[in-house]
Design an enzyme around this catalytic site. Structure first.
Site: not given
Length: 256
Positions: A97-99, A125
């Protein structure tokens, strides 16, 4: 057990702090900047046939005494080794998720370079496809930014309880890993290479200031396999706030 094997087992245990359910496909879950394995703990036991394996980066929660990584190459090299050692000859997938999505992507490219067995699936995501030009929107955070500005950014993203942001001791525990993760993120440069040979599932959300649906959908350009894109209502942490919908998407992606 040899000394080398024991050392690798201890290394894996620090990265994978929760008990292994040993069920079917192993799903290694990589958190967002400043995040920890606890973000994925509620998913454990809720994906039939899947062993959810939340990843604990150094410098947070159970690894507060470990220095956080500030270099993507070093981070992904170590994590690739951990995942391969833990998965052994069992099928596995990686979620970020993200990074964590960028880290997951680079871990898979590292595994491919060293000739390790590839995953069954990559799920991401809240993250723009890494080959896209930098966005002119959103906030670029720097390591030396003031605490107040980082807190304002966290409030804007949502997902961090206000009680946590208002507690100086709790806040102090997350600032160091956040600053280190910002170095990883801001120093990252996409290196063009052949696309992955792994199916991708990409999750976007309608009101994410960090990654709109189009930029998340561009992950399809990074694989020769199939790529499914889903959009949830909500902000940057919609995948956690709507865990049931997220888990259904993951279940469909990983089922045989």
């Amino acid at each position: 057990m040899s000394t080398t094997t024991l050392g690798r087992r201890r290394q894996a245990d620090s990265w994978l702090p929760y008990p292994d359910t040993d069920a079917g496909v192993r799903l290694y879950c990589l958190p967002h900047a400043g995040g920890s394995a606890s973000a994925f703990r509620p998913w454990i036991g809720h994906l039939p046939g899947v062993a959810v394996r939340p990843v604990q980066p150094p410098g947070r929660d159970t690894r507060l005494g470990d220095a956080p990584h500030t270099d993507m190459a070093a981070l992904t090299a170590e994590l690739a080794e951990v995942i391969l050692a833990d998965a052994e000859d069992r099928p596995y997938a990686v979620y970020g998720h993200s990074l964590g999505a960028l880290v997951a992507f680079e871990v898979l490219r590292t595994i491919d370079r060293i000739g390790g067995p590839g995953p069954a699936h990559l799920l991401i995501s809240g993250c723009r496809a890494p080959h896209l030009p930098a966005s002119g929107t959103g906030v670029r955070l720097e390591r030396d930014m003031s605490q107040d500005r980082i807190v304002a950014w966290l409030r804007g993203l949502g997902g961090t309880p206000e009680a946590f942001l208002s507690d100086p001791r709790a806040l102090a525990m997350i600032l160091a890993p956040i600053r280190a993760d910002l170095v990883v993120k801001n120093s990252y440069r996409y290196d063009p290479a052949p696309p992955l040979e792994v199916p991708i599932t990409a999750l976007a959300s309608t009101d994410d200031p960090q990654a709109d649906a189009a930029s998340v959908g561009a992950w399809r350009e990074l694989t020769v396999g199939r790529c499914a894109t889903h959009t949830l209502p909500g902000g940057h942490f919609a995948v956690f706030e709507q865990a049931e919908a997220t888990l259904q998407i993951i279940h469909r992606a990983l089922r045989p």
